[in-house]
Write a protein that holds these residues in place. Sequence first.
Motif, mmCIF file in Angstrom:
data_model
loop_
_atom_site.group_PDB
_atom_site.id
_atom_site.type_symbol
_atom_site.label_atom_id
_atom_site.label_comp_id
_atom_site.label_asym_id
_atom_site.label_seq_id
_atom_site.Cartn_x
_atom_site.Cartn_y
_atom_site.Cartn_z
ATOM 1 N N ALA A 1 -92.818 10.488 -29.300
ATOM 2 C CA ALA A 1 -93.830 10.267 -28.159
ATOM 3 C C ALA A 1 -93.366 9.395 -27.009
ATOM 4 O O ALA A 1 -92.585 8.321 -27.082
ATOM 5 C CB ALA A 1 -95.037 9.536 -28.945
ATOM 6 N N ALA A 2 -93.982 9.909 -25.881
ATOM 7 C CA ALA A 2 -93.548 9.038 -24.825
ATOM 8 C C ALA A 2 -94.028 7.350 -24.921
ATOM 9 O O ALA A 2 -94.996 6.924 -25.743
ATOM 10 C CB ALA A 2 -94.472 9.652 -23.594
ATOM 11 N N GLY A 3 -93.261 6.715 -24.309
ATOM 12 C CA GLY A 3 -93.426 5.017 -24.593
ATOM 13 C C GLY A 3 -92.634 4.681 -25.880
ATOM 14 O O GLY A 3 -92.711 3.431 -26.048
ATOM 15 N N ILE A 4 -91.914 5.396 -26.506
ATOM 16 C CA ILE A 4 -90.986 5.065 -27.586
ATOM 17 C C ILE A 4 -89.881 4.188 -27.146
ATOM 18 O O ILE A 4 -89.504 4.301 -25.881
ATOM 19 C CB ILE A 4 -90.604 6.073 -28.416
ATOM 20 N N GLU A 5 -89.714 2.805 -27.875
ATOM 21 C CA GLU A 5 -88.476 2.141 -27.487
ATOM 22 C C GLU A 5 -87.259 2.897 -27.818
ATOM 23 O O GLU A 5 -86.950 3.539 -28.753
ATOM 24 C CB GLU A 5 -88.437 1.007 -28.308
ATOM 25 N N PRO A 6 -86.107 2.667 -26.657
ATOM 26 C CA PRO A 6 -84.843 3.293 -27.005
ATOM 27 C C PRO A 6 -84.130 3.419 -28.302
ATOM 28 O O PRO A 6 -83.890 4.324 -28.733
ATOM 29 C CB PRO A 6 -83.943 2.783 -25.859
ATOM 30 N N ARG A 7 -84.277 2.147 -28.939
ATOM 31 C CA ARG A 7 -83.568 1.851 -30.403
ATOM 32 C C ARG A 7 -84.164 2.816 -31.407
ATOM 33 O O ARG A 7 -83.555 3.219 -32.071
ATOM 34 C CB ARG A 7 -83.350 0.462 -30.437
ATOM 35 N N ASP A 8 -85.755 2.823 -31.053
ATOM 36 C CA ASP A 8 -86.056 3.638 -32.091
ATOM 37 C C ASP A 8 -86.180 5.037 -32.034
ATOM 38 O O ASP A 8 -85.994 5.770 -33.045
ATOM 39 C CB ASP A 8 -87.776 3.242 -32.021
ATOM 40 N N LEU A 9 -86.044 5.665 -30.807
ATOM 41 C CA LEU A 9 -85.686 6.920 -30.517
ATOM 42 C C LEU A 9 -84.378 7.496 -31.114
ATOM 43 O O LEU A 9 -84.223 8.250 -31.645
ATOM 44 C CB LEU A 9 -85.804 7.298 -29.066
ATOM 45 N N ALA A 10 -83.436 6.510 -30.884
ATOM 46 C CA ALA A 10 -81.936 6.578 -31.138
ATOM 47 C C ALA A 10 -82.153 6.626 -32.944
ATOM 48 O O ALA A 10 -81.444 7.598 -33.427
ATOM 49 C CB ALA A 10 -81.127 5.709 -30.854
ATOM 50 N N ALA A 11 -82.740 5.825 -33.371
ATOM 51 C CA ALA A 11 -82.759 5.808 -35.045
ATOM 52 C C ALA A 11 -83.387 7.054 -35.523
ATOM 53 O O ALA A 11 -82.960 7.771 -36.482
ATOM 54 C CB ALA A 11 -83.307 4.461 -35.375
ATOM 55 N N GLY A 12 -84.414 7.675 -34.966
ATOM 56 C CA GLY A 12 -85.314 8.691 -35.305
ATOM 57 C C GLY A 12 -84.495 9.769 -34.938
ATOM 58 O O GLY A 12 -84.454 10.616 -35.801
ATOM 59 N N ILE A 13 -83.928 10.095 -33.914
ATOM 60 C CA ILE A 13 -82.776 11.114 -33.627
ATOM 61 C C ILE A 13 -81.576 11.482 -34.633
ATOM 62 O O ILE A 13 -81.380 12.327 -35.124
ATOM 63 C CB ILE A 13 -82.518 11.286 -32.297
ATOM 64 N N GLN A 14 -81.090 10.360 -34.977
ATOM 65 C CA GLN A 14 -79.934 10.219 -35.855
ATOM 66 C C GLN A 14 -80.368 10.438 -37.237
ATOM 67 O O GLN A 14 -79.631 11.446 -37.898
ATOM 68 C CB GLN A 14 -79.433 8.876 -36.043
ATOM 69 N N HIS A 15 -81.550 9.965 -37.810
ATOM 70 C CA HIS A 15 -82.039 10.385 -38.916
ATOM 71 C C HIS A 15 -82.398 11.868 -39.327
ATOM 72 O O HIS A 15 -81.961 12.492 -40.044
ATOM 73 C CB HIS A 15 -83.364 9.457 -39.384
ATOM 74 N N PHE A 16 -83.071 12.399 -37.877
ATOM 75 C CA PHE A 16 -83.341 13.686 -37.885
ATOM 76 C C PHE A 16 -82.070 14.818 -38.129
ATOM 77 O O PHE A 16 -81.950 15.769 -38.830
ATOM 78 C CB PHE A 16 -84.038 14.235 -36.919
ATOM 79 N N LEU A 17 -80.999 14.437 -37.268
ATOM 80 C CA LEU A 17 -79.823 15.179 -37.080
ATOM 81 C C LEU A 17 -79.141 15.089 -38.479
ATOM 82 O O LEU A 17 -78.573 16.365 -38.968
ATOM 83 C CB LEU A 17 -78.991 14.596 -36.198
#
Length: 305
Positions: A60-76
């Motif tokens: 979602a928009a407004g997500i913190e960069p480190r949370d986004l990185a962790a989420g994308i890494q987990h997904f990939l």
Amino acid sequence: MEIIALFIAAFLQLASLTFEQLRETVEAIKAALAEQYVEPASGTRLGQALSHELERGAFAAGIEPRDLAAGIQHFLQAESRDRHLLMWYGPPGDILKLVGDRLQGPSIGRTELRPDGVGMVEVRHFLNENQGNAAIAAQIDGAMRAVVAAKALVFDVRLNPGGDLSSVAHLCAYLFQSRTHLLTRALRGRSDAIEVWTRDEVPGQRVPDVPVYVVTSADTFSAGEAFAFALQKTGRAVIVGERTGGGGYSGTFARLPNGFTMFVSTGRTFDPRSGAGWQVDGVRPDREVPAADALDLALRLAAPK
């Protein structure tokens, strides 16, 4: 006051991401995977799957960069079972923060020549960002001098997260009489394979006839696995412990927009004789036991009869 307001606005922009920044970042990841990932079809599939996740609102928009990185890494990683696919918010050097402190400090840990004639060397990693490979070579040379009189050798790589294959080749050189082809690497975009051979020369005495045991765990990863795998496939060592982590790929950094960096798998390492690698499946030990019991068993097996 205007300067302060601008500073606060810039900070807030870094503290969270707009949907446009999210899309820009995901599109850059998609492009990096399509252009660089070791398996082209898989890279395209992963990028498309990530785009689908964005469109369905997983990030979602407004997500913190480190949370986004962790989420994308987990997904990939979940989609690919490739633990080398890493993403973080920051420059390439911040990868050490992501993988923890196991790639820092001395490469060689506990080293001893036991009263029963068994030499034991703990290899904590094959890379030291601060000291460089020359210092690692000196540590390897020192460890092998300390156990040169051993009747058998046990190498403990249970906590080894990886590093550089050149350091693996340096250590392995002590265990063979002559130059030996250990591994081969195939890199995307290169038609020629990269062969990994033991060093032509080492400053110390080689021990090609001494029995060798390598102790592993599920935490043994990447170049740590390469060491065990190469010695197993050449018939030079008995592997004792747990199946390793399954990091048979290698990669490079990809700089992304909005302050992100990604580590993309661009190559595969394998046995030159059989073509087999250890990606996902890991290195299977010859004597499988829990990691906590592996060193004791290896020392017993190595003890002169």
